[in-house]
Design a protein around this motif. Structure first.
Motif, PDB file in Angstrom:
ATOM      1  N   GLN A  67     -73.522 -46.741 -59.271  1.00  0.00           N
ATOM      2  CA  GLN A  67     -74.150 -45.421 -59.336  1.00  0.00           C
ATOM      3  C   GLN A  67     -75.657 -45.523 -59.092  1.00  0.00           C
ATOM      4  OE1 GLN A  67     -73.380 -43.589 -63.212  1.00  0.00           O
ATOM      5  NE2 GLN A  67     -75.559 -43.817 -63.610  1.00  0.00           N
ATOM      6  N   TYR A  68     -76.256 -46.649 -59.499  1.00  0.00           N
ATOM      7  CA  TYR A  68     -77.673 -46.831 -59.170  1.00  0.00           C
ATOM      8  C   TYR A  68     -77.839 -47.041 -57.662  1.00  0.00           C
ATOM      9  CZ  TYR A  68     -82.268 -48.655 -58.537  1.00  0.00           C
ATOM     10  OH  TYR A  68     -83.546 -48.831 -58.068  1.00  0.00           O
ATOM     11  N   SER A  69     -76.976 -47.874 -57.103  1.00  0.00           N
ATOM     12  CA  SER A  69     -77.063 -48.140 -55.667  1.00  0.00           C
ATOM     13  C   SER A  69     -76.869 -46.859 -54.852  1.00  0.00           C
ATOM     14  CB  SER A  69     -75.990 -49.168 -55.286  1.00  0.00           C
ATOM     15  OG  SER A  69     -75.902 -49.315 -53.891  1.00  0.00           O
TER      16      SER A  69
ATOM     17  N   VAL B 202     -79.547 -43.337 -59.905  1.00  0.00           N
ATOM     18  CA  VAL B 202     -79.527 -42.994 -61.334  1.00  0.00           C
ATOM     19  C   VAL B 202     -79.030 -44.209 -62.115  1.00  0.00           C
ATOM     20  CG1 VAL B 202     -78.541 -41.496 -63.097  1.00  0.00           C
ATOM     21  CG2 VAL B 202     -79.107 -40.576 -60.833  1.00  0.00           C
TER      22      VAL B 202
END
Lengths: 436, 457
Positions: free
Chosen positions: B259-261, B265
């Motif tokens: 989800q960061y990639s 976030v």
């Protein structure tokens, strides 16, 4: 279908001669076949248009869900979900409806050319569709069949279902994790899934090796729970010997001190420091003491032996925290490592992708998915000197390789493939989505 | 309960029978890798330092939070505090010094042979090289570079045995700027990104109680080793595998990284609540803790029936998003019922209504769990230091090649059933197989005596 190792081509891969028909979903099964695909196995991931792998997410998700690129699901959200796309690289993606006769005939052909079939449906699901191991062996006599329901295929709980979070609890992992004096705590991921997938991948290879010697396939019954319990075996033994349940100790160790995460400058920044030997403790005490922390730390009798340090751990942790609080986690780690002290930053998402060590080793790989664009993914989890694994292509869109697999691999004529599409036996657009 | 020793004459062979493994591992990660090989029937010859052996032998009562893997070459704190008194006679010292056993040692080294050898002596090196020639696999987890300086690096061993598979497990891998960093489990769990996402949001990041980074890395090393073994047998070409424990941790981050990639976030700590979910975590109950897991979605409204709280079937709670928005309200509705009921009953009530509930099992719960005992999961092994104990059995049930379901699994019969293809023997005493191994290498009695006298074995 893709052969590596030809002259001038990329290096060979270890498992190119094995084909895996992969009906598994979510994480445990897909992690198993990811490890095999990483090393060149030909993995054909089969999904239903009605009930596709729920890691693809809903057909119509809310906007702002952060597992989509820039939190934007887009026109084909099922092809744009990071959960799914990190687990299926280098696999072929096909769709097929096993509830239709035409689909069953195609499935049976796929079984006949596959070395391994793997599924992690709820126990008995494939059987309810009319496919038992013995039945499938009619199509492929030396088939290796891997069935991995939550609790295995026998026993009073065989029809129960479990998610990774539940396996952490039922395996004893959650019981021994938590802040001291508090209740059990779940992990940030679900350890039960990759653990089961990895166990299964190794055992599948052992079974393939044995098949090469004996010509015989095998039925492999995987209980995800038993696989997870295997990781806490030492504690099961310790309990029988001592009668004492493991204690939750937060980040502390019963044998060493200091051993903890310490706050650093900035919001929610942490460094882990441990001293496992007297020598490491002396080095740490000298560094902190030399920096004006913990007056005379190295000579303080309260911290002289490991027993003293364990007994006075609250005070010791306070002194170390006072020293780390204004500093950055990376420089602290580097400084302590120079003196041979185990220390590392608590890495967060951005840190992981920028970490110089991981960058040099290629721990994360950038892959350009046609429906997503270039993004970073976890790469191949180990390095092999002769047959290095590699990402051959991004995770498939739903049904992306239907023509390649059914046409080239099974030799079906284009008009027959088109017929299957027309009848809704195969396709690239979901006709339903049951998210679990 | 199952028979004690699957390797007795007439029992079924292990899946990897005929494979020989030279095991130069110690502590946790490497031994778990070779435990998978030995319990699948490979002949695993564990080389241990004379007198002291694998350092993990000496730690009498290892708590799950004690990690002793590191780059310190086997040195260990000599001031380890006394462990609690042991019942049943405890873990007695047997057959002289250095033969202490610990639960960790016993578990991780089942079905292996123990050969004591001083790797720093010329004769010791000669012996280990002879073994490397006869082995298909070498597994080691010394600090990077240690094998090279002993003269046992891959480039050296592969000259003696080109088909050899050598698997090296280390903290950060054999290359890279942090290659020589020292680490215990806590440091690896932190560096691999898992620690940051475990624990409460407003409290420090938390490590797992069990050393799951080391164990998981050892398990992945087993997968890589098997693939390399197959390739070596098919082509005659061996190779070197470099597996990092920290990288194992990064490889299983799944959505915590994705989800960061994908959206920038960051994943955060959410304590015992599911990430982005409600009614998805650990809750207190009458006799401990249970896992309330609101999946599958479609079955959630069932909860109102068995918890006898009609409000729980509120249409606002039917969707995942709806539950998330009303998490506290749902928790408050469930809690009185949960506190009034016991964990196994709650678990079964959920499961019987199609919900994937769980409960937080203690060690006692695991030993008594009806599903595990019905499947004959545990293996009883009788080690001289402990007497008979129940060991967790096969992580994977191999069934047989003729029957869709293992015969007798439900009766706990091990003959060709649950434990088919696996081989269980108690962990070896220190040097238990020294004589035998040296004889098989062609050393005669007087040579073995001389090696012993000089402290080489």
């Amino acid at each position: 279908m893709v052969q590596d190792g030809a002259t001038g081509g990329p290096p060979p891969q270890a498992l190119t001669r094995y084909r895996i028909l992969d009906l598994s979903r979510i994480w445990a099964g897909p992690y198993c076949t990811k490890l095999l695909a990483d090393m060149g196995a030909e993995v054909v991931k089969m999904e239903s248009l009605r009930v596709y792998d729920s890691h693809r997410g809903p057909v119509a998700p809310a906007r702002g869900v952060v597992s989509y690129p820039d939190a934007e699901p887009g026109d084909e959200p099922w092809n744009r979900n990071g959960w799914f796309n990190c687990l299926h690289m280098s696999k072929y993606g096909v769709t097929l409806e096993l509830t239709q006769d035409a689909g069953r005939r195609v499935f049976e052909q796929l079984v006949s050319i596959s070395d391994v079939l793997i599924e992690n449906f709820r126990q008995g699901s494939l059987e309810r569709l009319g496919y038992t191991y013995d039945g499938l062996r009619r199509f492929r006599p030396d088939l290796i069949y891997v069935s991995m329901p939550a609790f295995g295929n026998t026993g009073p709980w065989k029809e129960y279902l479990a998610y990774g979070i539940g396996q952490e609890q039922l395996s004893g992992m959650a019981h021994m994790t938590g802040y001291a004096g508090d209740g059990p705590m779940k992990s940030g991921i679900n350890h039960g899934d990759p653990i089961t997938g990895s166990h299964a991948a190794g055992v599948v290879l052992a079974a393939l090796r044995q098949r090469r010697r004996t010509g015989q396939g095998r039925y492999i019954d995987v209980s995800q729970q038993e696989s997870a319990v295997s990781l806490i075996g030492a504690d099961v033994l310790a309990y029988q010997v001592t009668g004492q349940e493991p204690q939750r100790r937060g980040n502390r160790s019963p044998g060493f001190a200091p051993h903890n995460a310490y706050p650093c400058a900035g919001e929610d920044r942490w460094v882990t420091i441990a001293a496992a030997t007297g020598e490491q403790w002396q080095s740490l005490a000298n560094i902190i003491g030399g920096d004006g922390g913990g007056d005379g730390l190295a000579d303080n009798p309260k911290f002289a032996t490991v027993g003293d340090r364990l007994e006075n751990q609250d005070e010791l942790d306070g002194i170390i925290a006072a020293w780390t609080r204004g500093k950055e986690p990376y420089p602290i780690s580097q400084e302590l490592q120079k003196s041979g002290i185990p220390a590392s930053p608590v890495l967060r998402g951005p840190d992981l992708l920028q970490d110089p060590h991981f960058a040099e080793r290629g721990t994360f790989v950038e892959v350009d998915h046609p429906k997503v664009g270039p993004k970073w993914y976890p790469g191949i989890p180990w390095k092999m000197s002769v047959t290095p694994g590699r990402v051959r292509w991004p995770s498939p869109s739903l049904g992306e390789h239907n023509r390649q697999v059914y046409g080239q691999l099974l030799g079906m004529a284009e008009k027959d493939i088109a017929g299957l599409e027309r009848d809704g036996v195969i396709g690239v657009k979901p006709t339903g989505s049951r998210i679990i | 309960m199952t028979q004690k020793d699957q390797s007795t004459p007439g029992s079924l062979p292990g899946l990897l029978e005929g494979v020989r493994v030279l095991d130069l591992t110690h502590h946790i990660s490497g031994p778990y890798c070779t435990r998978l090989l030995s319990t699948l029937g490979a002949e695993v010859i564990k080389v241990e330092r004379p007198q002291t052996g694998d350092p993990i032998r000496g730690i009498g009562r290892i708590e799950p939070t004690t990690e002793v893997h590191g780059n310190d070459g086997g040195r260990r704190e000599t001031e380890i505090p006394p462990y609690p008194p042991l019942q049943r006679g405890g873990l007695a010292q047997v057959a002289g010094g250095g033969d202490a056993v610990s639960p960790w040692f016993l578990y991780l080294n089942s079905s292996k042979k123990s050969l004591t050898l001083d790797l720093k002596s010329a004769r010791g090196l000669e012996i280990v090289k002879k073994l490397a020639v006869k082995a298909q696999i070498v597994v080691e987890n010394f600090a990077p570079g240690a094998m090279d300086s002993l003269g046992l690096g891959y480039s050296q061993l592969s000259q003696l045995n080109p088909a050899l598979v050598m698997t090296s497990i280390s903290n950060y891998g054999q290359t890279g700027p942090h290659r020589d960093w020292k680490a215990l489990e806590i440091n690896l769990y932190a560096a691999g990104g898992l620690m940051n996402i475990t624990g409460e949001e407003d409290r420090p990041p938390l490590k797992e109680g069990a050393p799951l980074a080391q164990l998981g890395a050892g398990q992945n090393a087993f997968v890589a080793t098997m693939a390399a073994l197959m390739y070596a047998e098919e082509t005659g070409q061996g190779q070197h595998i470099d597996l990092s424990i920290a990288e194992y941790a990064t490889n299983i981050l799944e959505n915590a990284l994705m989800q960061y990639s994908y959206s920038g976030v960051e994943y955060s700590r959410v304590g015992n609540r599911g990430y982005g979910r409600a009614a998805w975590g650990i809750y207190p109950c009458g006799d401990g803790h249970v896992g309330i897991i609101s999946g599958p979605d479609t079955n959630w409204p069932e909860i109102a029936k068995f918890m006898e709280r009609e409000e729980l079937a509120d249409p606002r709670f039917v969707s995942r998003q709806g539950r998330l928005e009303n998490a506290d309200e749902i928790d408050a509705l469930m809690l009185p019922w949960l506190l009034d009921h016991d964990k196994v009953d709650i678990f079964k009530a959920g499961q019987d209504h199609g919900l994937g509930f769980a409960y937080v099992a203690t060690m006692q719960d695991i030993l008594e769990m009806e599903q595990l005992t019905a499947r004959g999961y545990f293996v009883e092994l009788d080690h001289p230091a402990t007497g008979p104990l129940k060991y967790p059995g096969p992580p994977i049930n191999l069934g047989s090649n003729t029957s869709p379901l293992m015969k007798g699994g439900s009766e706990g019969d091990s003959s060709g059933g649950q434990h088919h293809g696996w081989v269980y023997r108690p962990a070896p005493l220190l040097g238990e197989h020294t004589q035998q191994t040296l004889e098989e290498l062609g050393y005669d009695d007087s040579e073995v005596r001389s090696l012993r006298d000089r402290g080489i074995v």
